[in-house]
Scaffold this active site. Structure first.
Site, PDB file in Angstrom:
ATOM      1  N   HIS C 133       0.869  -1.182   0.000  1.00 55.03           N
ATOM      2  CA  HIS C 133       0.000   0.000   0.000  1.00 55.03           C
ATOM      3  C   HIS C 133       0.909   1.238   0.000  1.00 55.03           C
ATOM      4  CE1 HIS C 133      -2.852   2.907   1.827  1.00 55.03           C
ATOM      5  NE2 HIS C 133      -3.824   2.096   1.449  1.00 55.03           N
ATOM      6  N   ASP C 211       3.154  -4.150   8.084  1.00 55.01           N
ATOM      7  CA  ASP C 211       1.945  -3.354   7.919  1.00 55.01           C
ATOM      8  C   ASP C 211       0.768  -4.320   8.072  1.00 55.01           C
ATOM      9  OD1 ASP C 211      -0.309  -2.107   7.021  1.00 55.01           O
ATOM     10  OD2 ASP C 211       0.501  -1.545   5.064  1.00 55.01           O
ATOM     11  N   GLN C 214      -4.378  -4.934   7.119  1.00 51.86           N
ATOM     12  CA  GLN C 214      -5.368  -5.903   6.620  1.00 51.86           C
ATOM     13  C   GLN C 214      -5.319  -7.214   7.401  1.00 51.86           C
ATOM     14  OE1 GLN C 214      -7.693  -5.215   4.544  1.00 51.86           O
ATOM     15  NE2 GLN C 214      -6.935  -3.285   3.688  1.00 51.86           N
ATOM     16  N   LYS C 237     -10.555  -0.197  10.244  1.00 53.21           N
ATOM     17  CA  LYS C 237     -10.776  -1.404   9.442  1.00 53.21           C
ATOM     18  C   LYS C 237     -11.183  -2.587  10.313  1.00 53.21           C
ATOM     19  CE  LYS C 237      -7.207  -0.186   6.047  1.00 53.21           C
ATOM     20  NZ  LYS C 237      -7.879   0.453   4.919  1.00 53.21           N
ATOM     21  N   CYS C 378      -4.718   2.348  -3.729  1.00 50.25           N
ATOM     22  CA  CYS C 378      -3.484   2.855  -3.096  1.00 50.25           C
ATOM     23  C   CYS C 378      -2.322   1.894  -3.294  1.00 50.25           C
ATOM     24  CB  CYS C 378      -3.673   3.130  -1.612  1.00 50.25           C
ATOM     25  SG  CYS C 378      -4.869   4.414  -1.291  1.00 50.25           S
TER      26      CYS C 378
END
Ligand SMILES: Cc1ncc(COP(=O)(O)O)c(C=O)c1O
Ligand SMILES: Cc1ncc(COP(=O)(O)O)c(C=O)c1O
Ligand code: FES
Ligand code: FES
Lengths: 420, 166, 420, 166
Positions: C133, C211, C214, C237, C378
């Site tokens: 991303h 990261d 998700q 999220k 993104c």
């Protein structure tokens, strides 16, 4: 408006009606009516703002920009409409000049990291006042240290107002690039003479950053008339939820600044070799923004303007005048900052004899349900200058009434009796 | 008089979708304002212009050309114009994009062909909506619809350097 | 689980009950049942979380830390208890390791501005994967440019998984100081083999930043078992409100890092000459924090854990398996990323013939109330590698059911008919 | 055996108020948990120790001294100890702070005077609460109450370098 004439009545706004909008004011604290006198730290929220948040999440929540489905379009409209709302509230020329941040602190750091890193060089001076909040002091101290520049502190007069001669001398003698100044002190309550300061600074080619954290919530503010270069403020002190703040600057200035945080939303085009930046205001808003916060801020502004910023200011001035008067009758109570209510916002810091401010605050809370703050209020340099390690602070907002002042004074008497 | 393919210095679409601040309380979002029970967007008119464009292609020796991108999606539209005596004699668009942008490009060229260049300068968002047969568009799709006009105007301005956008 | 056997039933969690907790799912979109398939962009919020926010503002709202009155003590307790809740959710050794940020993007920028500026030097390499991303790509690109270092992109295999040989070679040949990698790709859905990556990187003395934007919402995550050095994720999220994110790192590492933003809360002592920093975690939290956001995140975690992260993962896997199967039956539909549902999270990006993804998304929305995302999500560098300027993306969460998949596929058929 | 006035390398109060992560679901905030209908804090015991401290002052030639600050308010407590044969023969506190911290300092010294140094090491938060006559304290005031014990322990550890805090 004297004690012998009894408590004044609220002439500028109807506190009874206003208080009904703030659900938290119905709660008891240690069995007492809650007397919330810490709005300078954070304000309470009206149900209208809470309803707006809930309605957003129950009807329109989606990530903003780039989404083409209904919810995403609605969320984007609400988010950008909130920006327009803020722009109009502060008199900005366009919504592009309104950058949403987490709080005032982040807004100031944004300026230090971008404009500051590019502009401040060896031997330059950043002028700050002696009454700055740490958030408008430490970023400049750190920036100066990194850039071999220096921070110079503008003195106060004995009345607790800014010593403009001192600023003038500083501007004359040093290469001052920035004057960083609070609109209203969160300790002394002093309303700084911003237009004089801006004129002086601009006359010497220095930029001006106004920390409006205590000003935006309490009085009309027009950034174009103000003519400062940067204005920062924070939503949670003006009825909005936590997690939203604003940086305003003129479009041209923002255009010339490099971005601050990097990631989604703030880019135009990313390749493995190089990246170009998005247009204003999004260039400065990396990652998923706090849409809820922006909507909450817009709703808070609706509420404030419905009451009227002039009414709010007048109401607080009357409360402060009454409080100053009543406190003057308490032996041992001494007040920081100017005596004239016209020179100060809705903040009164004080000490009572040698009662430790934390003891004072604890007793006020436990015995009378009165919430005041004790400590240095994130203004240690000011307290050091005053020779105090701490003070007590009561601060007012539109939901406070004259009864709150009376309870405060009764509670101080209790504390004196307990500790005496 | 040939103007090479360049990028617009000021994206025209941005001026058109920027948020006005003065005057009025701004649009309030009424629930359902963006909703439509029947799809008024992907209809005959737009789909036909998209599927059977009459003005798609390139001109061999254009008097003016311009190309720009919709930054939201990266799609690009190019316009080639042939001008004689101040009149648009021929016009073609090329590039890639969604049905809205492609239909908009085709319909707007259909409208200006044979017209004096000045006509281009007077075209507004409403004219584009009229050509597309829609009453309004949502924030994201308005950029698709306006990209062709933006590019067309930039090409036309290139023809008349004295008529820079205000 | 084939079309001929009909739609599978939800075996892992009771979506009917779950859906009742999400008020927004009751709304119609263009007259249709709302089919929300964009949780990878942001999730919807259950009423339990919305109630927690409201209850905070109606009962305990105050600025945290340093206040001694009842509301301030309650707000501080709630805020710090939320930190403990997050720490336990991710298996942190202590709550001091949990830094609250605005979102994942800010968490990653924090690392780049502090650890990165101090560590990355001329000639160093930062390894990122080809599926990052922008938020885990641009900060490193900018840092590298500032420090005369370089960003190297780890290739993907033809299956869409990370090419570990490529990473290995990079670690062998370059002075790699950091490997920045997504736990799960927000486009391909790929679940990256994090423990292999961490082993490889650590074996060559490189640090690893995960990261987890998700990953944290969708599967059990234990930062100590993971053994990465930095983990970033974002609340919105995972059922929490917008405006709250988390950076985790080991206490010792955080201790060694300079602060990021400067101002209130993050200081120990400020004088006009110098300033010292507060203890962890507050050293990294300047200004008034988003107390509401932290409380909302804790409440979201309560909700997720009550359902069970294992159940959520199993449910999404079943949804993805069914969706992959159904999409395979649509001529012209082609799917990005691995075919094996065990290798991917609840994200499916795809294209349908030469229908422009934005047209696809608009038609799905207007004709069937289906919310999917169109664009580069993104991840422009990834799309550039794939030779696509955009794709469509459907993503699932605990409130999606098999009917949602069916509506999605019907809607794609409609779009094909319209655009055909 | 004189240990100069230093700052503690690891703030003991932090260890005591740090947030445990393992074990249990953590404290749930029950509404009213922090409330008390009668003020159980500013009562006789604490106020008397605050107003009439028996152990306030400095020792001329202490065997151990320590001083530290409560970072929340900047208040400072100093402790001087005189030790003979492993027994605390004399002890004084000085510095400044709120009633809670001053009372805590006075009462805790009253407890350890004449006791073997090891006793200091075994004192816990509960012992301080017991001396103050309170059942619990809120987050901010617990730091006031614990500062004196923290300083006292640091002074005592200074006497016995082998007994470093775990
Ligand atoms: C993989 C990945 N990383 C980072 C982010 C950024 O999250 P946020 O925008 O909340 O900072 C996202 C989501 O947008 C994501 O999907
Ligand atoms: C004068 C002043 N400036 C800045 C701030 C910082 O605001 P925030 O903590 O919301 O960033 C405050 C309030 O804390 C303040 O009173
Ligand atoms: S989506 Fe690119 S122009 Fe419409
Ligand atoms: S307030 Fe400083 S020690 Fe209690």
């Amino acid at each position: 408006m004297t004690a012998s004439l009894g408590r004044p009545v609220a002439a500028h706004l109807d506190t009874t009606t206003v208080r009904e909008d703030f659900p938290i004011l119905r709660r008891l604290a240690h069995g007492h009516r809650l007397v919330y006198l810490d709005s300078a730290a954070t304000s309470q929220k009206p149900r209208q703002v809470l309803d707006a948040l809930r309605s957003y999440y129950e009807n329109s929540n989606a990530n903003v920009h780039r989404g083409v489905y209904l919810l995403a379009e609605e969320a984007t409209e609400l988010y950008e409409a909130a920006r327009v709302r803020v722009a109009r509230f502060i008199g900005a020329s366009s919504a592009e000049e309104v950058i949403f941040t987490r709080n005032a602190t982040e807004a100031i750091n944004l300026v230090a990291y971008t404009w500051g890193q590019e502009t401040i060089g060896s031997g330059d001076t950043i002028a700050v006042s002696a009454l700055e909040h740490h958030s408008n002091f430490v970023p400049w101290q750190v920036l100066a240290a990194n850039r071999s520049a220096q921070v110079d502190v503008v003195d106060l007069t004995s009345e607790g107002t800014l010593d403009l001669d001192c600023l003038d001398r500083m501007l004359m003698e040093k290469r001052v690039r920035l004057v960083a100044i609070a609109g209203i002190s969160n300790v002394m309550g002093t309303i700084n003479p911003l237009s004089d300061i801006v004129d002086l600074a601009h006359g010497h080619g220095a930029m001006v950053l106004v920390d409006a954290a205590q000003m935006a919530p309490h009085m009309t503010m027009d950034v174009r008339r103000l003519d400062a270069d940067f204005v920062a403020f924070t939503g949670h002190k003006m009825l909005a939820p936590m997690g939203i703040g604003v940086l305003w600057a003129r479009e041209q200035l923002l255009q010339s600044m490099p971005p601050f945080l990097f990631g989604g939303e703030m880019i135009r085009r990313v390749t493995e070799r190089e990246t170009t930046w998005n247009d204003l205001p999004w260039k400065f808003e990396a990652g998923t923004p706090n849409v809820e916060g922006a909507i909450g801020l817009a709703s808070a502004i609706d509420y404030l303007e419905q009451i009227g910023m002039k009414q709010i200011r007048a109401h607080e001035k009357a409360l402060v005048a009454y409080a100053l008067h009543r406190l003057a009758d308490i032996p041992g109570a001494s007040i920081l900052g100017p005596r004239d209510p016209a020179l100060r916002g809705g903040v009164i810091a004080f000490t009572v004899g040698d009662i430790h401010p934390h003891d004072l605050a604890s007793i006020l809370d436990r015995r009378h349900g009165v919430c005041i703050r004790a400590g240095h209020h994130c203004a240690q340099p000011l307290h050091e200058r005053l020779g105090l390690s701490a003070s007590a602070r009561a601060s007012f907002y539109l939901y406070n009434d004259f009864e709150d002042v009376d309870v405060l004074c009764d509670a101080i008497q209790t504390a004196k009796a307990v500790m005496g | 008089m040939l103007h090479g393919v360049r990028r617009a210095p000021v994206p025209v679409y941005l001026l058109e979708t920027s948020h006005p601040v003065r005057g009025g309380r701004g649009r309030e979002l009424r629930p359902g304002r963006l909703e439509s029970a029947v799809d008024d967007l992907y209809r005959e008119l737009i789909l036909d212009a998209y599927k059977n464009p009459r003005n798609r292609g390139r001109l061999e020796e254009p008097d003016a050309s311009y190309e720009d991108e919709n930054p939201l999606c990266g799609d690009v539209i190019r316009m080639d114009l042939e001008i004689r005596n101040g009149v648009i004699e021929a016009a073609k668009f090329s590039g890639h994009g969604c049905a809205i942008s492609q239909a908009s490009a085709d319909l707007i060229l259909e409208r200006v062909k044979g017209q004096p260049v000045e006509v281009v300068l007077s075209l507004s968002r409403e004219d584009v909506f009229e050509e597309l047969g829609v009453e309004s568009l949502t924030v994201s799709r308005v950029k698709c619809a306006m990209l062709p006009l933006k590019v067309l105007k930039a090409a036309a301005y290139g023809m008349q350097p004295s008529l820079k956008p205000g």
